[in-house]
Scaffold this motif. Structure first.
Motif, PDB file in Angstrom:
ATOM      1  N   ASN A  44       0.825  -1.208   0.000  1.00 51.97           N
ATOM      2  CA  ASN A  44       0.000   0.000   0.000  1.00 51.97           C
ATOM      3  C   ASN A  44       0.858   1.257   0.000  1.00 51.97           C
ATOM      4  OD1 ASN A  44      -2.779  -0.808  -0.082  1.00 51.97           O
ATOM      5  ND2 ASN A  44      -2.550  -1.655   1.964  1.00 51.97           N
ATOM      6  N   ALA A  47       2.024   1.672  -3.556  1.00 53.68           N
ATOM      7  CA  ALA A  47       0.889   2.074  -4.392  1.00 53.68           C
ATOM      8  C   ALA A  47       0.603   3.565  -4.231  1.00 53.68           C
ATOM      9  CB  ALA A  47      -0.345   1.239  -4.028  1.00 53.68           C
ATOM     10  N   ARG A  51       0.818   6.478  -7.156  1.00 55.39           N
ATOM     11  CA  ARG A  51      -0.309   7.377  -7.451  1.00 55.39           C
ATOM     12  C   ARG A  51       0.125   8.835  -7.332  1.00 55.39           C
ATOM     13  NH1 ARG A  51      -3.147   3.584  -3.921  1.00 55.39           N
ATOM     14  NH2 ARG A  51      -4.327   2.117  -5.234  1.00 55.39           N
ATOM     15  N   SER A  57      -3.339   4.414 -13.048  1.00 57.58           N
ATOM     16  CA  SER A  57      -3.918   3.118 -12.664  1.00 57.58           C
ATOM     17  C   SER A  57      -2.935   2.378 -11.776  1.00 57.58           C
ATOM     18  CB  SER A  57      -4.232   2.283 -13.911  1.00 57.58           C
ATOM     19  OG  SER A  57      -4.689   0.993 -13.548  1.00 57.58           O
ATOM     20  N   GLU A  59      -2.893  -0.863  -8.775  1.00 56.79           N
ATOM     21  CA  GLU A  59      -3.677  -1.934  -8.167  1.00 56.79           C
ATOM     22  C   GLU A  59      -2.780  -2.798  -7.277  1.00 56.79           C
ATOM     23  OE1 GLU A  59      -5.235  -4.264 -11.327  1.00 56.79           O
ATOM     24  OE2 GLU A  59      -6.080  -2.552 -12.407  1.00 56.79           O
ATOM     25  N   TRP A  61      -2.312  -6.751  -6.474  1.00 60.30           N
ATOM     26  CA  TRP A  61      -2.654  -8.097  -6.926  1.00 60.30           C
ATOM     27  C   TRP A  61      -2.342  -9.054  -5.786  1.00 60.30           C
ATOM     28  CZ3 TRP A  61      -0.241  -8.293 -12.558  1.00 60.30           C
ATOM     29  CH2 TRP A  61      -1.000  -7.441 -13.385  1.00 60.30           C
ATOM     30  N   ASP A  62      -3.382  -9.583  -5.185  1.00 56.79           N
ATOM     31  CA  ASP A  62      -3.216 -10.390  -3.978  1.00 56.79           C
ATOM     32  C   ASP A  62      -2.716 -11.798  -4.281  1.00 56.79           C
ATOM     33  OD1 ASP A  62      -3.743  -8.966  -1.602  1.00 56.79           O
ATOM     34  OD2 ASP A  62      -5.852  -8.828  -2.163  1.00 56.79           O
ATOM     35  N   TYR A  70       0.824  -3.400  -8.979  1.00 57.00           N
ATOM     36  CA  TYR A  70       0.849  -3.225 -10.433  1.00 57.00           C
ATOM     37  C   TYR A  70       0.368  -1.816 -10.760  1.00 57.00           C
ATOM     38  CZ  TYR A  70      -0.226  -3.617 -15.373  1.00 57.00           C
ATOM     39  OH  TYR A  70      -0.259  -3.400 -16.726  1.00 57.00           O
ATOM     40  N   ALA A  71       1.095  -1.150 -11.657  1.00 52.63           N
ATOM     41  CA  ALA A  71       0.722   0.207 -12.057  1.00 52.63           C
ATOM     42  C   ALA A  71       0.917   0.367 -13.557  1.00 52.63           C
ATOM     43  CB  ALA A  71       1.551   1.235 -11.297  1.00 52.63           C
ATOM     44  N   ASN A 170      -2.936 -12.300 -15.794  1.00 50.71           N
ATOM     45  CA  ASN A 170      -2.977 -10.916 -16.240  1.00 50.71           C
ATOM     46  C   ASN A 170      -2.168 -10.714 -17.517  1.00 50.71           C
ATOM     47  OD1 ASN A 170      -4.331  -9.415 -13.785  1.00 50.71           O
ATOM     48  ND2 ASN A 170      -2.835 -10.818 -12.887  1.00 50.71           N
ATOM     49  N   ARG A 173      -2.571  -7.665 -19.433  1.00 52.38           N
ATOM     50  CA  ARG A 173      -2.196  -6.414 -18.755  1.00 52.38           C
ATOM     51  C   ARG A 173      -0.699  -6.166 -18.784  1.00 52.38           C
ATOM     52  NH1 ARG A 173      -5.667  -4.909 -14.774  1.00 52.38           N
ATOM     53  NH2 ARG A 173      -4.517  -2.934 -14.867  1.00 52.38           N
TER      54      ARG A 173
END
Length: 459
Positions: A44, A47, A51, A57, A59, A61-62, A70-71, A170, A173
């Motif tokens: 977190n 992340a 941002r 974008s 996220e 990914w668990d 992932y960005a 993914n 992605r």
């Protein structure tokens, strides 16, 4: 642009160090259940930093052992797409062996930031964050000159158990034209070099069984089968007096390094005294006929990383132990395969262990990470070398990486070649006490990446 990038990074030096220190304080230790919440906090944290940098974008990914981050920032349709790979999980640390600071109490001293993960690999991941910031600030762009996809996993230190599944799930992605793998070392702070290869890695565990249970040595000493002696005999035969591995067939698929690569390695500044001081390895050994750098980066190796039997802790019971266990780390090179090495090792152990003992060899080639070499004439390598020249202020050589990583999994899943770029140094003490990162190298690394993103679209 180079001057603008350097000025931006120099002006934000303290902010970059403060961010890395904040991240290092999160004990995102891999493979320890009570730290799973810390792995999530670490993910977190990253992340949020992505941002804040501008990635539209981001996220998590668990996975069951630690989330990946992932960005995406893909706003230039005609530009190449790059997938950046790194990791935010760290190795466990023994507090009592750290004397510069506690492992998760980062401190700056003499131009270094000390703390677990400062170099391996939170520093490397954060260099990418600051590279994007510097790139945008120096160029006045609203978006990076390339399309960026970032994947920072949380399980690398335990073997990336779920990475391949994440890539499969993914696949649409993570598509890219190039992969930048940032979990690697530089040769020297004052002599940058582009890493162009990484050895494979596979783990094995050997158990030798003697008596059916630990037995008082006064009752059975002499005729009893001692598994420690048999393990010692076996491991002593693993290498000959020239430093070569004696497992039959082990070198059959090993390809000699090219003359070009040998010359590139020979051009790196090296002395035994410097290597021993920086690596803390006491003496130089290994396979005869090859330089130390060739042994590190172009030749395979098998190391014993632990051995246990009897009563290693507490008072001895003076008993002949029933079992001796050794852990092996196998580093292999291109054209060797984990499957073939596992077969060779099983046969050698079975043929070498005395029939007075039982044995069990556990080796799992399916979880091995195969070696990877960047295509020799890949244009991105020359572009990265030029960018390193800008970032570090001196020409970049060529080198390899002695460790291992999931480069093959990435290239197979993404369908793109891998180039390596990291900001670690041999003296950063990865996986050891007093891990550290050079702040100047982090700044030079971020400057390198900023220049790389600007230059890459011209390839």
């Amino acid at each position: 642009m180079t001057t603008n990038v350097r000025d931006f990074l120099a002006g934000h030096r303290d902010a970059m160090v403060a961010e890395l220190a904040e991240w290092v304080r999160i004990p995102s230790v891999a493979g320890v259940p009570e730290h799973l919440v810390d792995l999530r906090r670490s993910a977190n944290w990253l992340a949020a930093a992505l941002r804040e940098t501008g990635f539209p974008s981001v996220e998590l990914w668990d996975t069951e052992d630690g989330p990946a981050v992932y960005a995406e920032w893909c706003a230039e349709p005609g530009a190449p797409t790059v997938l950046v790979y790194s990791h935010h999980d760290v190795r466990a640390a023994k507090d009592e062996e750290w004397d510069e600071t506690g492992p998760f109490e980062p401190k700056v001293r003499d131009g270094y930031l000390y703390g677990r993960g400062a170099s391996d690999a939170k520093g490397q991941a954060l260099a990418h964050v600051w590279a994007v910031r510097a790139h945008l600030a120096a160029t006045g762009r609203q978006n990076p000159a390339v399309n960026l996809r970032v994947l920072v996993e949380g399980e690398e230190e335990t073997g990336s158990a779920h990475l391949r599944q994440l890539l499969r799930d993914n696949r649409d992605r993570v598509g890219a034209d190039l992969i930048v793998f940032s979990d690697t070392l530089l040769w020297r702070a004052d002599h940058p070099a582009v890493c162009v290869s990484m050895r494979g890695t596979m783990l094995a565990q050997l158990e030798i069984m003697g008596p059916l249970q630990d037995v008082h040595s006064g009752a059975v000493s002499g005729p009893a089968p001692n598994p420690v002696l048999e393990m010692s005999r076996l491991l002593a035969q693993l290498h000959d007096d020239k430093g070569r591995i004696t497992v039959p067939g082990f070198y059959d698929s090993v390809v000699e390094p090219s003359q070009r690569f040998r010359e590139e390695l020979a051009a790196l500044p090296y002395s035994d005294a410097d290597w021993l001081e920086r690596s803390l390895t006491r003496s130089v050994g290994g396979e005869a006929g090859y330089s130390v750098l060739e042994r590190l980066w172009t030749r395979p190796a098998i190391e014993v990383t632990s051995m246990i039997a009897g009563d290693p802790i507490g008072p001895s019971r003076a008993a002949v132990p029933s079992v001796a266990t050794a852990d092996l780390s196998i580093r292999y090179v291109c054209d060797q395969t984990g499957t073939e090495i596992a077969r060779q090792l099983r046969r050698w152990v079975a043929d070498t262990v005395s029939d007075r003992f039982g044995h069990r060899l556990t080796v799992s080639p399916e979880t091995a990470q195969d070696p990877y070499r960047t295509p020799e004439d890949l244009p991105a390598v020359a572009v990265l070398a030029d960018a390193m020249g800008e970032g570090f202020g001196r020409p970049a050589g060529r080198m390899g990486n002695a460790g291992g990583g999931p480069a093959v999994w990435l290239t197979e899943s993404v369908g793109a070649p891998v180039v390596y770029f990291g900001t670690g140094l041999p003296e950063d003490h990865w996986h050891d006490s007093n891990e550290r990162v050079s702040i100047d190298v982090l700044l030079a690394g971020a400057a390198t990446l900023a220049a790389f993103w600007e230059r890459l679209p011209s390839v």
